[in-house]
Design an enzyme around this catalytic site. Structure first.
Site, short mmCIF file in Angstrom:
data_model
loop_
_atom_site.label_atom_id
_atom_site.label_comp_id
_atom_site.label_asym_id
_atom_site.label_seq_id
_atom_site.Cartn_x
_atom_site.Cartn_y
_atom_site.Cartn_z
N GLU A 168 29.33 -13.98 -8.98
CA GLU A 168 29.96 -13.77 -10.25
C GLU A 168 30.07 -12.28 -10.52
O GLU A 168 28.93 -11.76 -10.64
CB GLU A 168 29.25 -14.34 -11.26
CG GLU A 168 30.01 -14.81 -12.35
CD GLU A 168 31.16 -15.66 -12.18
OE1 GLU A 168 31.96 -15.73 -13.16
OE2 GLU A 168 31.17 -16.60 -11.21
N ASP A 200 28.39 -10.07 -23.99
CA ASP A 200 27.56 -9.38 -23.23
C ASP A 200 26.25 -8.71 -24.05
O ASP A 200 26.61 -8.24 -25.03
CB ASP A 200 27.81 -8.46 -22.16
CG ASP A 200 28.70 -9.15 -21.03
OD1 ASP A 200 28.27 -10.24 -20.61
OD2 ASP A 200 29.90 -8.64 -20.87
#
Length: 269
Positions: free
Chosen positions: A50, A61
């Protein structure tokens, strides 16, 4: 449509294993070393990859991956460099599934169809757009289908049944199951219970669920697989190894090797 995910999950099931999928940002800390890092992840036993394309404002994030984005951008990495690295990885590893995790702005900036086509040409199997939920994904989904790329959706642990049903029907490749709500990172450990969500996803015949967010230890991988997930994704913990060894390449690659081997071993039932 590539069937690398289908093949991977079928092979793992036969061997009674789960998938271990590390995440890193392409170009972190620079173009040359980034290829070596990704190469090391695969050669150490990662079942799939990924990967992120550096973006200046990664909303979902936590600090670790935000810093990876900054390092990559400051090294001068461009989207073209990212596609070069992807093409090299695909040439070296024809069978491993490669997924991209990115943000809608990055896709829009290139034109959706053009971007998806570039991804396919570079050997990418799936795209997950972190800031586009399933119910807003039609324009991306339609192009993904047309081009032949799997569109991945996130299943939050607090999702309603109708959301889970929609994700199951619209997604392909795999389902990214969040172990908790919030931003990514090992700063907050993954907390099960996701069993209920996994049961629902199975009921709705969703693409294989893979657990992510806060996965940093082998026992969390074991728990995920025991709970019924087909695998686990680890991002911040992988990226932290890069961050902690920026000035010592060999130590960085050695630690990444050890980490992947240890996490992969935890997927064996």
């Amino acid at each position: 449509m590539t069937n690398r995910y289908t093949t991977l999950f079928a092979n793992l099931e036969k061997r009674n294993e789960g998938a271990f999928i590390p995440f890193v940002t392409i170009g972190d800390p620079n173009k040359a070393l980034s290829f070596e890092i990704i190469d090391t992840l695969v050669s150490s036993g990662a079942d799939a990859l990924e990967l992120g394309i550096p973006f200046s404002d990664p909303l979902a994030d936590g600090p670790t991956i935000q810093e990876a984005n900054i390092r990559a951008l400051e090294s001068g990495i461009t989207p073209k460099d990212c596609f070069d690295i992807l093409t090299k990885i695909r040439a070296k590893y024809p069978h491993i599934p490669i997924g991209l995790l990115l943000y809608a702005n990055l896709v829009y900036a290139n034109g959706i169809e053009n971007f998806y086509q570039k991804c396919l040409d570079a050997g990418v199997d799936s795209i997950l757009i972190a800031d586009v939920p399933a119910h807003e994904s039609k324009e991306f989904r339609d192009i993904a289908k047309k081009v032949g790329i799997a569109q991945i959706f996130i299943a939050p642990p607090d999702a309603s049944e109708s959301t889970l049903k929609q994700i199951s029907e619209l997604g392909s490749g795999y389902t990214y199951l969040l172990s908790r709500v919030g931003v990514t990172g090992t700063e907050t450990a993954a907390n099960m219970p996701v069993e209920d969500v996994l049961t629902k996803l199975r009921e709705y015949n969703a693409p294989k669920p893979v657990l992510g967010f806060g996965i940093s230890k082998p026992e969390q991988v074991q728990q995920a697989i025991k709970a019924g997930a087909a695998g686990a994704i680890s991002g911040s913990a992988t990226v932290k190894i890069i961050q902690n060894n920026i000035s010592n390449k060999q130590k960085m690659l050695n630690e990444l090797t050890y980490f992947v081997k240890e996490m992969k071993a935890a997927t064996l039932n």
